[in-house]
Design a protein around this motif. Structure first.
Motif, PDB file in Angstrom:
ATOM      1  N   MET A  67     -10.237  23.292  17.834  1.00  0.00           N
ATOM      2  CA  MET A  67     -11.390  22.079  17.626  1.00  0.00           C
ATOM      3  C   MET A  67     -10.646  20.579  17.092  1.00  0.00           C
ATOM      4  O   MET A  67     -10.915  19.784  17.591  1.00  0.00           O
ATOM      5  CB  MET A  67     -12.127  22.508  16.520  1.00  0.00           C
ATOM      6  CG  MET A  67     -12.937  23.672  16.820  1.00  0.00           C
ATOM      7  SD  MET A  67     -14.214  24.442  15.698  1.00  0.00           S
ATOM      8  CE  MET A  67     -15.500  23.367  15.603  1.00  0.00           C
ATOM      9  N   ASN A  68      -9.323  20.954  16.430  1.00  0.00           N
ATOM     10  CA  ASN A  68      -8.716  19.784  15.879  1.00  0.00           C
ATOM     11  C   ASN A  68      -8.074  19.255  17.068  1.00  0.00           C
ATOM     12  O   ASN A  68      -8.146  17.791  17.075  1.00  0.00           O
ATOM     13  CB  ASN A  68      -7.659  20.258  14.789  1.00  0.00           C
ATOM     14  CG  ASN A  68      -8.283  20.359  13.368  1.00  0.00           C
ATOM     15  OD1 ASN A  68      -9.145  19.551  12.916  1.00  0.00           O
ATOM     16  ND2 ASN A  68      -8.113  21.186  12.585  1.00  0.00           N
ATOM     17  N   GLU A  69      -7.692  19.751  18.013  1.00  0.00           N
ATOM     18  CA  GLU A  69      -7.085  19.297  19.256  1.00  0.00           C
ATOM     19  C   GLU A  69      -8.271  18.450  19.771  1.00  0.00           C
ATOM     20  O   GLU A  69      -8.106  17.304  20.441  1.00  0.00           O
ATOM     21  CB  GLU A  69      -6.694  20.358  20.258  1.00  0.00           C
ATOM     22  CG  GLU A  69      -5.272  21.066  19.922  1.00  0.00           C
ATOM     23  CD  GLU A  69      -5.199  22.004  20.672  1.00  0.00           C
ATOM     24  OE1 GLU A  69      -5.942  22.241  21.754  1.00  0.00           O
ATOM     25  OE2 GLU A  69      -4.150  22.912  20.215  1.00  0.00           O
ATOM     26  N   VAL A  70      -9.299  18.876  19.775  1.00  0.00           N
ATOM     27  CA  VAL A  70     -10.590  18.030  20.577  1.00  0.00           C
ATOM     28  C   VAL A  70     -10.770  16.819  19.818  1.00  0.00           C
ATOM     29  O   VAL A  70     -10.927  15.670  20.455  1.00  0.00           O
ATOM     30  CB  VAL A  70     -11.809  18.968  20.742  1.00  0.00           C
ATOM     31  CG1 VAL A  70     -13.113  18.293  20.757  1.00  0.00           C
ATOM     32  CG2 VAL A  70     -11.665  19.944  21.571  1.00  0.00           C
ATOM     33  N   TRP A  78     -11.741  13.242  11.840  1.00  0.00           N
ATOM     34  CA  TRP A  78     -12.442  14.328  11.246  1.00  0.00           C
ATOM     35  C   TRP A  78     -11.357  15.395  11.280  1.00  0.00           C
ATOM     36  O   TRP A  78     -10.332  15.436  11.665  1.00  0.00           O
ATOM     37  CB  TRP A  78     -13.678  14.909  11.951  1.00  0.00           C
ATOM     38  CG  TRP A  78     -14.828  14.013  12.177  1.00  0.00           C
ATOM     39  CD1 TRP A  78     -14.902  12.770  11.863  1.00  0.00           C
ATOM     40  CD2 TRP A  78     -16.151  14.342  12.759  1.00  0.00           C
ATOM     41  NE1 TRP A  78     -16.219  12.141  12.077  1.00  0.00           N
ATOM     42  CE2 TRP A  78     -16.955  13.251  12.844  1.00  0.00           C
ATOM     43  CE3 TRP A  78     -16.538  15.324  13.614  1.00  0.00           C
ATOM     44  CZ2 TRP A  78     -18.087  13.115  13.321  1.00  0.00           C
ATOM     45  CZ3 TRP A  78     -17.731  15.298  14.249  1.00  0.00           C
ATOM     46  CH2 TRP A  78     -18.478  14.029  14.045  1.00  0.00           C
ATOM     47  N   ALA A  79     -11.632  16.368  10.510  1.00  0.00           N
ATOM     48  CA  ALA A  79     -10.748  17.520  10.495  1.00  0.00           C
ATOM     49  C   ALA A  79     -11.602  19.091  10.371  1.00  0.00           C
ATOM     50  O   ALA A  79     -12.518  19.036   9.949  1.00  0.00           O
ATOM     51  CB  ALA A  79      -9.686  17.733   9.478  1.00  0.00           C
ATOM     52  N   VAL A  80     -11.089  20.009  11.024  1.00  0.00           N
ATOM     53  CA  VAL A  80     -11.379  21.312  10.992  1.00  0.00           C
ATOM     54  C   VAL A  80     -10.380  21.999  10.202  1.00  0.00           C
ATOM     55  O   VAL A  80      -9.549  22.158  10.376  1.00  0.00           O
ATOM     56  CB  VAL A  80     -11.810  22.139  12.379  1.00  0.00           C
ATOM     57  CG1 VAL A  80     -12.510  23.405  12.079  1.00  0.00           C
ATOM     58  CG2 VAL A  80     -12.846  21.211  13.164  1.00  0.00           C
ATOM     59  N   ILE A  98      -7.149  10.256   8.370  1.00  0.00           N
ATOM     60  CA  ILE A  98      -7.090  11.635   8.729  1.00  0.00           C
ATOM     61  C   ILE A  98      -6.552  11.937  10.046  1.00  0.00           C
ATOM     62  O   ILE A  98      -7.010  11.348  10.974  1.00  0.00           O
ATOM     63  CB  ILE A  98      -8.489  12.409   8.576  1.00  0.00           C
ATOM     64  CG1 ILE A  98      -8.815  12.338   6.965  1.00  0.00           C
ATOM     65  CG2 ILE A  98      -8.459  13.778   9.186  1.00  0.00           C
ATOM     66  CD1 ILE A  98     -10.181  13.009   6.582  1.00  0.00           C
ATOM     67  N   VAL A  99      -5.577  12.743  10.130  1.00  0.00           N
ATOM     68  CA  VAL A  99      -4.984  13.295  11.458  1.00  0.00           C
ATOM     69  C   VAL A  99      -5.456  14.764  11.634  1.00  0.00           C
ATOM     70  O   VAL A  99      -4.997  15.635  10.957  1.00  0.00           O
ATOM     71  CB  VAL A  99      -3.574  12.997  11.780  1.00  0.00           C
ATOM     72  CG1 VAL A  99      -2.956  13.662  12.870  1.00  0.00           C
ATOM     73  CG2 VAL A  99      -3.059  11.693  11.307  1.00  0.00           C
ATOM     74  N   PRO A 100      -6.422  15.020  12.899  1.00  0.00           N
ATOM     75  CA  PRO A 100      -6.940  16.351  12.782  1.00  0.00           C
ATOM     76  C   PRO A 100      -5.552  17.194  13.077  1.00  0.00           C
ATOM     77  O   PRO A 100      -4.752  16.944  13.670  1.00  0.00           O
ATOM     78  CB  PRO A 100      -7.773  16.342  13.903  1.00  0.00           C
ATOM     79  CG  PRO A 100      -8.101  14.834  14.101  1.00  0.00           C
ATOM     80  CD  PRO A 100      -7.110  14.056  13.663  1.00  0.00           C
ATOM     81  N   GLY A 101      -5.703  18.561  12.435  1.00  0.00           N
ATOM     82  CA  GLY A 101      -4.842  19.327  12.506  1.00  0.00           C
ATOM     83  C   GLY A 101      -3.602  19.221  11.493  1.00  0.00           C
ATOM     84  O   GLY A 101      -2.898  20.125  11.424  1.00  0.00           O
ATOM     85  N   LEU A 159     -18.011  21.068  20.658  1.00  0.00           N
ATOM     86  CA  LEU A 159     -17.656  20.059  19.609  1.00  0.00           C
ATOM     87  C   LEU A 159     -17.622  18.742  20.617  1.00  0.00           C
ATOM     88  O   LEU A 159     -17.750  17.421  20.074  1.00  0.00           O
ATOM     89  CB  LEU A 159     -16.507  20.523  18.936  1.00  0.00           C
ATOM     90  CG  LEU A 159     -15.873  19.377  17.999  1.00  0.00           C
ATOM     91  CD1 LEU A 159     -17.094  18.957  16.797  1.00  0.00           C
ATOM     92  CD2 LEU A 159     -14.490  20.003  17.355  1.00  0.00           C
ATOM     93  N   ARG A 160     -16.685  18.863  21.503  1.00  0.00           N
ATOM     94  CA  ARG A 160     -16.182  17.740  22.430  1.00  0.00           C
ATOM     95  C   ARG A 160     -17.860  16.803  23.100  1.00  0.00           C
ATOM     96  O   ARG A 160     -18.032  15.853  23.028  1.00  0.00           O
ATOM     97  CB  ARG A 160     -15.556  18.085  23.636  1.00  0.00           C
ATOM     98  CG  ARG A 160     -15.224  16.778  24.551  1.00  0.00           C
ATOM     99  CD  ARG A 160     -14.049  17.189  25.796  1.00  0.00           C
ATOM    100  NE  ARG A 160     -13.052  17.944  25.503  1.00  0.00           N
ATOM    101  CZ  ARG A 160     -12.097  17.703  25.009  1.00  0.00           C
ATOM    102  NH1 ARG A 160     -11.816  16.559  24.590  1.00  0.00           N
ATOM    103  NH2 ARG A 160     -11.097  18.414  24.778  1.00  0.00           N
TER     104      ARG A 160
END
Length: 173
Positions: A67-70, A78-80, A98-101, A159-160
């Motif tokens: 999800m963070n890759e998406v 955003w972030a998961v 924020i950097v997802p992941g 999510l995408r």
């Protein structure tokens, strides 16, 4: 239920009456339900004798990462995050960098609790739901040992699709 006998006795009709105590109501959907109790025992036996928890936790790691890759691929800050067999989507209402992941959820706890900024959890949840993924209203979800590659792909796709729809509608940039 477990607890001190002197407290739990207040919940037992016979014990409370014999002691001259007023019985305290303890309502619940599954109280005194032998079928539910049997199902609970069977579930605990399965969980205790298999790798179900490890599989659910591993899927949690995988789905959060995907999800963070998406989010990164779609350019959404955003972030998961989550631990074990859970996930939480942080929609970054204040627009933090924020950097997802690579999201440190602990650093954002005060912001999460204060709920400042624009709350878009409703549209995000609806978008995911329309695309086959159900999370609760706080954009959190629980993972089970039955989730696998098919659910991983479906969740990432949902999510995408949701992010792209929200962008088209002007809900997010």
């Amino acid at each position: 239920m477990v607890g001190r006998k002197d407290i739990l006795d207040w919940l037992d009709f016979k014990v409370a009456k014999a002691a001259g105590l007023e019985k305290i109501a303890h309502n619940g959907t599954f109280n005194a339900n032998p079928l539910s109790a049997a199902a609970g025992i069977a579930t605990l036996e399965i969980v205790g004798s298999t790798d179900a928890c490890a599989r659910a936790n591993a899927f949690g790691d995988a789905v959060r990462a995907r999800m963070n890759e998406v989010l990164a691929e779609e350019g959404v800050a955003w972030a998961v995050h989550g631990t074990y067999s859970s996930l939480h989507i942080y929609t970054n209402p204040e627009g933090a960098d924020i950097v997802p992941g690579r999201f440190d959820a602990a650093a954002f706890i005060p912001r999460m609790l204060n709920k400042r900024g624009v709350d878009i959890s409703g549209p995000v949840r609806m978008g995911l739901l329309v695309n086959g993924v159900d999370v609760n209203s706080a954009l959190s979800g629980w993972i089970s040992a039955t989730h696998g590659e098919e659910e991983l792909a479906a969740t990432a796709d949902a999510l995408r699709t949701t992010v792209r729809a929200l962008r088209r509608e002007g809900v997010i940039e």
